[in-house]
Design a protein around this motif. Sequence first.
Motif, PDB file in Angstrom:
ATOM      1  N   GLN A   4      34.612  50.504  44.357  1.00  0.00           N
ATOM      2  CA  GLN A   4      34.378  49.071  44.405  1.00  0.00           C
ATOM      3  C   GLN A   4      35.666  48.300  44.159  1.00  0.00           C
ATOM      4  O   GLN A   4      35.848  47.200  44.676  1.00  0.00           O
ATOM      5  N   ASN A   5      36.574  48.839  43.369  1.00  0.00           N
ATOM      6  CA  ASN A   5      37.798  48.135  42.998  1.00  0.00           C
ATOM      7  C   ASN A   5      38.993  48.971  43.446  1.00  0.00           C
ATOM      8  O   ASN A   5      39.555  49.736  42.665  1.00  0.00           O
ATOM      9  N   ILE A  40      36.453  39.199  41.253  1.00  0.00           N
ATOM     10  CA  ILE A  40      35.896  37.956  41.778  1.00  0.00           C
ATOM     11  C   ILE A  40      34.618  37.544  41.071  1.00  0.00           C
ATOM     12  O   ILE A  40      34.306  36.353  40.959  1.00  0.00           O
ATOM     13  N   ASP A  41      33.858  38.532  40.549  1.00  0.00           N
ATOM     14  CA  ASP A  41      32.599  38.208  39.894  1.00  0.00           C
ATOM     15  C   ASP A  41      32.731  38.078  38.378  1.00  0.00           C
ATOM     16  O   ASP A  41      31.741  37.860  37.680  1.00  0.00           O
ATOM     17  N   THR A  42      33.959  38.206  37.853  1.00  0.00           N
ATOM     18  CA  THR A  42      34.132  38.099  36.405  1.00  0.00           C
ATOM     19  C   THR A  42      35.078  36.980  35.989  1.00  0.00           C
ATOM     20  O   THR A  42      34.985  36.502  34.854  1.00  0.00           O
ATOM     21  N   THR A  45      33.941  33.640  34.298  1.00  0.00           N
ATOM     22  CA  THR A  45      33.580  33.545  32.879  1.00  0.00           C
ATOM     23  C   THR A  45      34.768  33.190  31.997  1.00  0.00           C
ATOM     24  O   THR A  45      34.583  32.909  30.813  1.00  0.00           O
TER      25      THR A  45
END
Length: 383
Positions: A4-5, A40-42, A45
């Motif tokens: 994924q990364n 991108i999804d963290t 925050t």
Amino acid sequence: MADQNKDTPQRQPGAEDADAAPPSVRLENGQLILSGRLLIDTIATLEPREQKAEAIDIAQVSHMDTAGAWYVVDLQRRMTGDTSQMPIHGADDMQSQLIEVVRTSMPPEDTGTVKHLSLTDRVEALGRKTASSARVGIELTSFLGQVIAALGNMVIHPRRLRLTSLVHHMQEVGWNAIPIVALMSFLIGVVLAFQGSVQLRQFGAEVFVVDLIAISVLRELGILLTAIIVAGRSGSAYTAAIGSMKMREEVDAMRTLGLDPIDILVVPRVLALVLMLPVLGLIADLSGLVGGAIMSWIELGVSPAVFQARLVSNTDVWHFLVGMIKAPFFAMIIGIIGCYEGLKVGGNAESLGRLTSTSVVLSIFMVIVADAIFSVVFALIGI
């Protein structure tokens, strides 16, 4: 997790525990330390940081994608205002390459400076616009000559006239435009009668409202407003239709096949306007007179019989002929400008929209200029 990364692999032996931890930013010893997964999804925050720091440390960052690299570069820019001054420590080779790619792809910062134009700049801009207008005038004159030459050639060789296309465009610009033209002229007649009655009643001269309506509608407003409506309706349609063909390279295909776009696309449209605008002008005159007669009857008590008798006895036939003389010239202006702008369209939709608007504005402007010239000429010769 590793698939994924793929931007950056794990770099430290003890980073497995930090993989699941959310990203964080803290200030220690003058350094801004980033840790966790900058993905991108963290990064959403993370709280924005505006403290001043001497460097950014990303040695504790376990994973980083393009969004994380953007966050680092943006943080660096916001901290110093210059992406080349604040150093970034702890980045491996892949992270350094990713950050550099993102940095070079970032748009330049908008400084917000406004350039103040000097007198020389304003004079230069005026000169450029004047030269551009003169060039457009010369091109329009040349295009008008081509169309007139094509029309003359068709008079000599009538078989070159595309009768089917001519009839089609006559229906589009003439028959289909009758409702809007008639309604517009009817309402203009109503407005003239109402406003005229308000003013003439003060002097006991209500009957002269017939002369006001007749001269205004027959001589000026009937044909002028009809030409304006046709310019907005048919002139723009000409530009859009020919411009769409130009975008799809159909005009170039015609030239490749040895066909003249002037004969096929321009002449039928211009000729249809020249033939139908006088008819629309006549309909506009009749509708305007009917609207004025109805309002005169309602507002002033002038019966239709009195209105008709006054109209026939006091209205010179030249008032009607002046409007009809203008019609072919207005039609030629609208048709030439509409087709000319259509042939100038480039290969994108922005050009089509811009030139369609230009066609309408320029057509209406030139129609009003031509009407003013006609008014001066007719006044000088006493008509």
